[in-house]
Design an enzyme around this catalytic site. Sequence first.
Site, PDB file in Angstrom:
ATOM      1  N   HIS A  70       2.529   6.851  -5.239  1.00  0.00           N
ATOM      2  CA  HIS A  70       1.915   7.563  -4.122  1.00  0.00           C
ATOM      3  C   HIS A  70       1.607   8.886  -4.469  1.00  0.00           C
ATOM      4  O   HIS A  70       1.983   9.739  -3.533  1.00  0.00           O
ATOM      5  CB  HIS A  70       2.337   7.273  -2.745  1.00  0.00           C
ATOM      6  N   LYS A 117      10.483   2.698  -3.546  1.00  0.00           N
ATOM      7  CA  LYS A 117       9.929   3.641  -3.140  1.00  0.00           C
ATOM      8  C   LYS A 117       9.956   5.066  -4.187  1.00  0.00           C
ATOM      9  O   LYS A 117      10.687   4.721  -5.263  1.00  0.00           O
ATOM     10  CB  LYS A 117      10.322   4.328  -1.828  1.00  0.00           C
ATOM     11  N   ARG A 169      15.000  -2.275   0.806  1.00  0.00           N
ATOM     12  CA  ARG A 169      14.278  -3.285  -0.089  1.00  0.00           C
ATOM     13  C   ARG A 169      15.240  -2.705  -1.522  1.00  0.00           C
ATOM     14  O   ARG A 169      15.671  -1.999  -1.814  1.00  0.00           O
ATOM     15  CB  ARG A 169      12.867  -3.159  -0.796  1.00  0.00           C
ATOM     16  N   ASP A 185       0.875   6.471   3.598  1.00  0.00           N
ATOM     17  CA  ASP A 185       1.538   6.838   2.160  1.00  0.00           C
ATOM     18  C   ASP A 185       0.391   7.253   1.213  1.00  0.00           C
ATOM     19  O   ASP A 185       1.039   7.713   0.258  1.00  0.00           O
ATOM     20  CB  ASP A 185       2.247   5.331   1.594  1.00  0.00           C
ATOM     21  N   TYR A 206       6.941   2.251  -6.923  1.00  0.00           N
ATOM     22  CA  TYR A 206       5.606   2.965  -6.051  1.00  0.00           C
ATOM     23  C   TYR A 206       5.934   4.249  -6.347  1.00  0.00           C
ATOM     24  O   TYR A 206       6.894   5.006  -6.152  1.00  0.00           O
ATOM     25  CB  TYR A 206       5.564   2.548  -4.555  1.00  0.00           C
ATOM     26  N   GLU A 255       1.262   1.007  -7.484  1.00  0.00           N
ATOM     27  CA  GLU A 255       0.016   0.929  -6.663  1.00  0.00           C
ATOM     28  C   GLU A 255      -1.264   1.183  -7.252  1.00  0.00           C
ATOM     29  O   GLU A 255      -2.140   0.779  -6.806  1.00  0.00           O
ATOM     30  CB  GLU A 255       0.287   1.853  -5.440  1.00  0.00           C
TER      31      GLU A 255
END
Length: 377
Positions: free
Chosen positions: A96, A75, A15, A270, A94, A118
């Site tokens: 996480h 990511k 992505r 994740d 993101y 997120e």
Amino acid sequence: MKVGVPTEIKPDEYRVALTPAGVRELTEHGHEVLMQAGAGEGSAITDAEYEAQGARVLPDAAAVFGEAEMVLGVKEPQPPEVAMLRPDHLLFTYLHLAPAPALTRGLCESGATCVAYETVEDGRGRLPLLAPMSEVAGKIATQAGAFMLEKPLGGRGVLLGGVPGVAAANVMVIGGGVVGFNAASIAIGMEADVFVFDRNVDRLRELDVAFAGRASTVYSSVLAVEEMLPRVDLVIGAVLVHGARAPYVIKRDQLSMMKRNAVLVDVSIDQGGCFETSRPTTHSDPTYEVDGITHYCVANMPGAVPITSTYALTNATLPYVLALADLGLEGALVRDPGLRPGVNVAGGKVTYAPVAEGTGFEFTPLDQALEGLVASR
Ligand SMILES: NC(=O)c1ccc[n+]([C@@H]2O[C@H](COP(=O)([O-])OP(=O)(O)OC[C@H]3O[C@@H](n4cnc5c(N)ncnc54)[C@H](O)[C@@H]3O)[C@@H](O)[C@H]2O)c1
């Protein structure tokens, strides 16, 4: 503002954080966009398409991080990227962090301000920047689970939908949020017998209406889970406690209650995984077995369908990217308080309580961390 977009370097990640449409919007707002050469390749977007909308293409990640004020990602940053972060950087991607103390430490030490997609919330407390990827991951979860149930792949050898005269497979979805709804919808479409477990009764009510009798909803007590396990062929784990490490909904000793070669798909991986026996896997090596049960635990499932995922993600992130670029972090936080829980790390401190809890780092209230930032400028 100078907005930089490096190429994603996590394994099997295709992505990209901005499309040519996003470049156009940013340049129309007077910002400069710096794309790393080849950043869009995995999503079938060429450098020339970015340039045509006003982006400047830079040869490598070092050049992008070097010039950018805001860095956009998909990511969580990988170690070489963490090493390039500076205190004046605003990172939007993101993260996480709750199950990732080493990354949290790295981000704190970088001094950068790190906003996690997120944990950004909308006016109703939902997660608008997680939702599009949860929609994709939920749909993939059922596809992947159905595939892994095939015998040559180590599965039980059952077809989700059955055939006339042979019963359909049983699919259990634990966590009926965005991932769970989408996973269940695909399983219903494949004509499996579907059971959605959740602990939020209001959510179960909504699902009951949405599925109109085509799936059963179940309150997710330990006993209800244990009663279901011997019957299931595929379990999809999709629970989330916002920003926190995932709770275990299936423990190791409960695997023995399941049919041999049943499949577990842990979408919550994740956030650390919701099955005790889960560990992160990749698209190139997605499964492993524990006690005769296949585990599929790919941490970046939407990365497998980058053309769908890149557009779904950037449709959702672009308004926030524009707000941050136009108003700066402080201005954007005032205009949209839902961005506040997105700020996980600022001024070297953890500013989001569930991440502090998950990692053992000290929690610093956001305003206090931002005051420190302003004072140090
Ligand atoms: N692996 C991937 O590539 C990938 C991609 C997208 C999302 N995700 C992850 O999938 C998970 C789910 O995301 P979502 O957007 O559906 O979240 P969501 O908030 O929409 O839904 C989570 C649901 O879990 C329920 N829940 C919480 N604790 C529970 C428990 N103990 N038992 C049963 N239900 C419980 C909640 O009530 C809620 O309905 C998150 O961890 C998210 O990060 C993973």
